[in-house]
Design a protein around this motif. Structure first.
Motif, mmCIF file in Angstrom:
data_model
loop_
_atom_site.group_PDB
_atom_site.id
_atom_site.type_symbol
_atom_site.label_atom_id
_atom_site.label_comp_id
_atom_site.label_asym_id
_atom_site.label_seq_id
_atom_site.Cartn_x
_atom_site.Cartn_y
_atom_site.Cartn_z
ATOM 1 N N LYS A 1 2.216 -3.533 1.283
ATOM 2 C CA LYS A 1 2.139 -2.074 1.413
ATOM 3 C C LYS A 1 2.316 -1.353 0.081
ATOM 4 C CE LYS A 1 1.869 -2.189 5.959
ATOM 5 N NZ LYS A 1 0.607 -1.863 6.657
ATOM 6 N N GLU A 2 2.708 -2.078 -0.964
ATOM 7 C CA GLU A 2 2.924 -1.454 -2.270
ATOM 8 C C GLU A 2 1.904 -1.931 -3.305
ATOM 9 O OE1 GLU A 2 6.975 -1.846 -3.490
ATOM 10 O OE2 GLU A 2 7.779 -1.067 -1.607
ATOM 11 N N ILE B 1 -3.772 -4.399 1.687
ATOM 12 C CA ILE B 1 -2.700 -3.419 1.890
ATOM 13 C C ILE B 1 -1.827 -3.798 3.082
ATOM 14 C CG2 ILE B 1 -2.262 -1.007 2.533
ATOM 15 C CD1 ILE B 1 -4.748 -0.313 0.764
ATOM 16 N N GLU B 2 -2.432 -4.399 4.102
ATOM 17 C CA GLU B 2 -1.640 -4.869 5.246
ATOM 18 C C GLU B 2 -0.620 -5.916 4.807
ATOM 19 O OE1 GLU B 2 -1.306 -4.285 8.622
ATOM 20 O OE2 GLU B 2 -2.326 -2.420 8.086
#
Length: 206
Positions: free
Chosen positions: A54-55, A50-51
């Motif tokens: 972000k999507e 996720i880092e």
């Protein structure tokens, strides 16, 4: 000047593409770790995924699954909300969010999530079953029976569907029909159906 901006755009696009690829690899590793029940290591990989992206809807979904299994329903809902935000057709995320809402006794919300799941993938039998259970909890008996009917239409040997439909019909006052469904569930191998028959169906001939 145009050449400079073209090069800059290509460079940024390449960096973004590499990040997304690496995020995808980390997500797959996280999924594999979940299957091994190594939730701690899976969380590390999914956080890293996720880092980088972000999507990444799948990473949010999988992290939500872990949080739900560990009892953090509110945290799970936040991740699942993010998952469907970035991928509105990820039916697994709606299904999992339905499960979380069910656990939180938010039956109307659970029904909406299961319905959305089926709107995207109407072959997901578990969504019909869970939606039927949620409808039973709000006394929507006819609709709950309809979900069981749909399961049996797709899988005539669904033990769970016959059992659930039997319980629903008995609660709805359809004793004979409910006992017949329980008998069918028992015939298909669900021995707990006979406990229900002995408790509720002794006065019925079917």
């Amino acid at each position: 000047m145009k050449s400079f901006f073209s090069i800059l755009f290509v460079t940024l696009f390449s960096i973004s593409s590499v990040s997304a690829q690496n995020s995808g690899k980390l997500t797959k590793t996280g999924k594999d770790l979940i299957e091994q029940n190594d939730f701690s290591a899976a969380l590390v990989k999914l956080n890293e995924a996720i880092e980088l992206d972000k999507e990444n809807a799948m990473a949010y979904y999988l992290r939500g699954v872990i949080k739900n299994r560990l009892g953090d329903e509110i945290g799970a809902l936040k991740d699942l909300d993010m998952s469907v935000k970035y991928n509105p057709v990820l039916h697994q995320a709606y299904f999992e969010r339905g499960n979380v809402n069910y656990e939180l006794l938010r039956f109307e919300s659970a029904i909406k999530d299961y319905s959305k799941t089926l709107e995207i993938n109407d072959d997901m039998i578990d969504a019909y079953y869970n939606r039927g259970q949620a409808k039973l909890r709000i006394s929507a008996y006819n609709e709950a029976i309809g979900d069981c009917d749909k399961i049996i239409e797709k899988n005539p040997k669904s033990v769970d569907a016959y059992f659930l439909r039997g319980i629903i019909k008995i609660e709805y006052g359809m004793l004979e029909a409910g006992c017949k469904d329980l008998s069918k569930a028992g015939e298909l191998g669900d021995l707990k159906a006979y406990d229900e028959i002995n408790a509720k169906c002794k006065s019925v001939r079917y």
